[in-house]
Design a protein around this motif. Structure first.
Motif, PDB file in Angstrom:
ATOM      1  N   UNK A 193       0.846  -1.183   0.000  1.00 37.04           N
ATOM      2  CA  UNK A 193       0.000   0.000   0.000  1.00 37.04           C
ATOM      3  C   UNK A 193       0.889   1.243   0.000  1.00 37.04           C
ATOM      4  N   UNK A 194       0.595   2.173  -0.894  1.00 38.77           N
ATOM      5  CA  UNK A 194       1.337   3.428  -1.052  1.00 38.77           C
ATOM      6  C   UNK A 194       2.778   3.221  -1.525  1.00 38.77           C
ATOM      7  N   UNK A 195       3.102   2.007  -1.962  1.00 39.92           N
ATOM      8  CA  UNK A 195       4.445   1.760  -2.482  1.00 39.92           C
ATOM      9  C   UNK A 195       5.528   1.730  -1.424  1.00 39.92           C
ATOM     10  N   UNK A 196       5.159   1.535  -0.155  1.00 41.35           N
ATOM     11  CA  UNK A 196       6.172   1.488   0.902  1.00 41.35           C
ATOM     12  C   UNK A 196       7.118   0.315   0.669  1.00 41.35           C
ATOM     13  N   UNK A 202      -5.733   3.713   1.605  1.00 42.74           N
ATOM     14  CA  UNK A 202      -4.450   4.388   1.408  1.00 42.74           C
ATOM     15  C   UNK A 202      -4.153   5.349   2.550  1.00 42.74           C
ATOM     16  N   UNK A 203      -5.140   6.156   2.910  1.00 42.13           N
ATOM     17  CA  UNK A 203      -4.949   7.138   3.982  1.00 42.13           C
ATOM     18  C   UNK A 203      -4.833   6.460   5.340  1.00 42.13           C
ATOM     19  N   UNK A 252       3.618  10.921   5.703  1.00 34.61           N
ATOM     20  CA  UNK A 252       2.772  11.902   5.034  1.00 34.61           C
ATOM     21  C   UNK A 252       2.193  11.311   3.751  1.00 34.61           C
ATOM     22  N   UNK A 253       0.900  11.481   3.592  1.00 40.04           N
ATOM     23  CA  UNK A 253       0.250  11.033   2.364  1.00 40.04           C
ATOM     24  C   UNK A 253       0.706  11.907   1.199  1.00 40.04           C
ATOM     25  N   UNK A 254       1.071  11.281   0.103  1.00 41.30           N
ATOM     26  CA  UNK A 254       1.487  12.040  -1.077  1.00 41.30           C
ATOM     27  C   UNK A 254       0.258  12.684  -1.712  1.00 41.30           C
ATOM     28  N   UNK A 255       0.213  14.004  -1.765  1.00 43.25           N
ATOM     29  CA  UNK A 255      -0.943  14.695  -2.332  1.00 43.25           C
ATOM     30  C   UNK A 255      -1.181  14.321  -3.790  1.00 43.25           C
ATOM     31  N   UNK A 256      -0.092  14.045  -4.527  1.00 46.07           N
ATOM     32  CA  UNK A 256      -0.235  13.765  -5.956  1.00 46.07           C
ATOM     33  C   UNK A 256      -0.280  12.271  -6.262  1.00 46.07           C
ATOM     34  N   UNK A 257      -0.564  11.443  -5.271  1.00 44.71           N
ATOM     35  CA  UNK A 257      -0.658  10.003  -5.522  1.00 44.71           C
ATOM     36  C   UNK A 257      -1.839   9.718  -6.453  1.00 44.71           C
ATOM     37  N   UNK A 258      -1.612   8.976  -7.531  1.00 47.39           N
ATOM     38  CA  UNK A 258      -2.706   8.691  -8.467  1.00 47.39           C
ATOM     39  C   UNK A 258      -3.905   8.047  -7.782  1.00 47.39           C
ATOM     40  N   UNK A 259      -5.078   8.402  -8.241  1.00 49.76           N
ATOM     41  CA  UNK A 259      -6.370   7.883  -7.790  1.00 49.76           C
ATOM     42  C   UNK A 259      -6.782   8.399  -6.409  1.00 49.76           C
ATOM     43  N   UNK A 260      -5.896   8.388  -5.417  1.00 49.90           N
ATOM     44  CA  UNK A 260      -6.325   8.612  -4.031  1.00 49.90           C
ATOM     45  C   UNK A 260      -5.738   9.867  -3.377  1.00 49.90           C
TER      46      UNK A 260
END
Length: 526
Positions: free
Chosen positions: A232-235, A272-273, A282-290
């Motif tokens: 999730x989120x590419x971690x 994702x959040x 920190x959530x990436x603001x520009x993450x695709x879709x979410x």
């Protein structure tokens, strides 16, 4: 519809991210959230390596997952140790799972330089490991570590390692780009060759060292892989693993492949959040879709077009993945978002009216000074109401003073003193705080609560400072964003100045006044 298996390894690969450390409770929460999303396999960890992972698996003996298969991870047996005597295998069997994933060496470089055994002995290690765990009743997924690098250096041996796992009962062979250095075209060519030589279904597990992890995962599916592994989120370690969030969106919405249901897809943004929050990342603001900015529109031309037809600048409806469209108010946006925001605030503005032109001009002037209203809706509302003369001052500042004191071997203390007038009545008060802004906040609310009791039900929840022009050094302007909240909602305000205390004061005043406006407070004696 073709079914694609989602295999999540956030709890193992994701936990190797710099800055992430999951507790047992964290891992349990994430696993249950992934189960709700519809992930087919959830890799819980490496029970043979640490007590935390062993405790995690104990929890799911008592309270199993509803949908996903929990998977225990491990390596092939140690050289010189029989599979039945290997402690890693004992831990996997004790974990109570029905699926095990083990990785083995595909690259002759690793066999010689890391394992330091002969190429034939490594093949025997793979055979013995797979055969033993399958005989114990486990479904076995075999991860061919470094497979694409292995293929480039010694194709025949890399293929031999896959056949060793296949011949001894593995259910699926997962090809791993462990160093994340394979180009998409190369990856597809390798997969095509592998499919000619093995009978088992294939999976893909890629890292993001070239920034190609998502693209390579999708290309692998197009090439015939039926399982996609990722986090999730590419971690993940180094540059991370393939991000399952956009992968799910692409598989479902762009390729029409069955991986989650339509209802589960709507949970994508929340998942994702949720994982971001638990991971303290920190959530990436520009993450695709979410991402927060995934469906945010700032340029005036874009905004105008989106209002006429959202498809003009959106590749999907944001609601399908649980996200929302956002129209950003800025100097680039023109009149459309201002008119929309005014409509939300129940203010009467017309496109070509003098009032609208005045608001646009004021907004542009303030943004030129360093203000930014994209993330400060509360300050924007106050700005519009002031410009339209629909704003009433709840108090008048006569002055404030902030003292910061540091004594020898003592802590730093802050005290703020404020003089203001409310409806002609003067109030003079002071208050301490953890810092100068906290002291100002405490003193201002203390001065006002006798006139407006509702201010005691709000508090400052976040404070951000950004230097706008670092080349000016200590004389640079700063922008302060303050987030406040009460029992019902939260709001953000902004202030700009060369003085950080003044910038903070401006944002604080907007925050208090927004609370009073939204609660319908009235001036004393009105």
């Amino acid at each position: 519809m073709k079914k694609i298996e989602l295999y999540d390894t956030t709890l193992r690969d994701g936990s190797q991210t710099e800055g992430i450390s999951y507790s047992v409770a964290d891992k349990i929460k994430i696993a249950r959230k992934l189960d709700e999303l519809g992930v087919a396999y959830i890799e819980g960890g490496f029970p043979g390596s640490n007590p935390k992972d062993r405790m995690f698996f104990e929890e799911f003996k008592k309270h199993p997952l509803k949908n996903a298969a929990l998977t225990a991870f491990g390596a092939t047996r140690k050289a010189g140790v029989a599979a039945k005597d290997d402690p890693v295998f004992a831990a996997i069997l004790h974990s109570g799972v029905r699926v095990a994933t083990i990785f083995g060496k595909s690259w002759d470089l690793h066999v010689r330089d890391v394992l330091r055994v002969s190429l034939e002995e490594n093949l025997e290690i793979i055979r013995d490991s797979v055969k033993y765990l399958v005989a114990e009743g486990l479904e076995l997924i075999y991860d061919a570590e470094h497979f694409f690098d292995a293929y480039k250096h010694n194709r025949d041996y890399a293929m031999a390692t896959l056949l060793a796992a296949q011949d001894c009962g593995a259910r699926l062979l997962c090809l791993c780009d462990t160093n994340g250095g394979t180009l998409t075209s190369q990856l597809v060519a390798v997969i095509a060759d592998v499919q000619k030589n093995v009978k088992l279904p294939l999976g893909i597990h890629v890292h993001n060292d070239l920034g190609l992890a998502v693209a390579n995962s999708i290309a692998a599916v197009e090439a015939g892989c039926v399982q996609v592994q990722g986090t999730i989120n590419g971690y993940g370690e180094r540059c991370g693993n393939a991000d399952l969030i956009p992968i799910v969106g692409i598989l479902k919405l762009k390729m029409g492949l069955d991986c989650v249901t339509d209802e589960q897809l709507k949970e994508l943004t929340e998942v994702s959040h949720f994982v971001s929050e638990i991971s303290n990342m920190k959530q990436a603001d520009n993450q695709p879709f979410v991402g927060k900015s995934a469906f945010a529109h700032k340029a005036g031309v874009h905004i105008n077009a989106v209002y006429k037809n959202p498809k003009s600048y959106e590749h999907i409806e944001p609601e399908r993945v649980g996200n929302v469209r956002r129209i950003l108010v800025s100097e680039l946006a023109g009149k459309t978002p201002i008119l929309t925001k005014a409509e939300e605030l129940k203010l009467q503005l017309k496109k070509d009216s003098p009032d609208t032109k005045r608001v646009v001009k004021l907004l542009q002037d303030l943004e030129h000074e360093g203000y930014q209203f994209e993330a400060a809706d509360a300050s924007f509302e106050i700005l519009v109401k002031r410009a339209l003369k629909q704003y009433k001052k709840f108090f008048e500042l006569e002055g404030f003073r902030v003292i910061v004191e540091k004594r020898q071997k003592g802590t730093i203390t802050s005290e703020a003193t404020i003089k203001l007038k409310v409806g002609g009545v003067q109030e003079h008060t002071s208050s301490d705080g953890d810092g100068p802004v906290n002291a100002l906040d405490n003193a201002l609310r203390k001065a006002l609560k006798g006139f407006y009791p509702v201010v005691s039900k709000m508090h400052l929840s976040d404070f951000k400072v950004r230097v706008l022009d670092a080349k000016d050094g200590t004389a640079a302007k700063v922008r302060v964003l303050i987030q406040s909240q009460d029992e019902r909602d939260s709001w953000t305000t902004v202030g700009v100045s060369e003085n950080i205390i003044e910038a903070s004061w401006l944002a604080l005043v907007d925050s208090i006044e927004y609370k009073l406006l939204k609660d319908g407070a009235v001036l004393p004696h009105e």
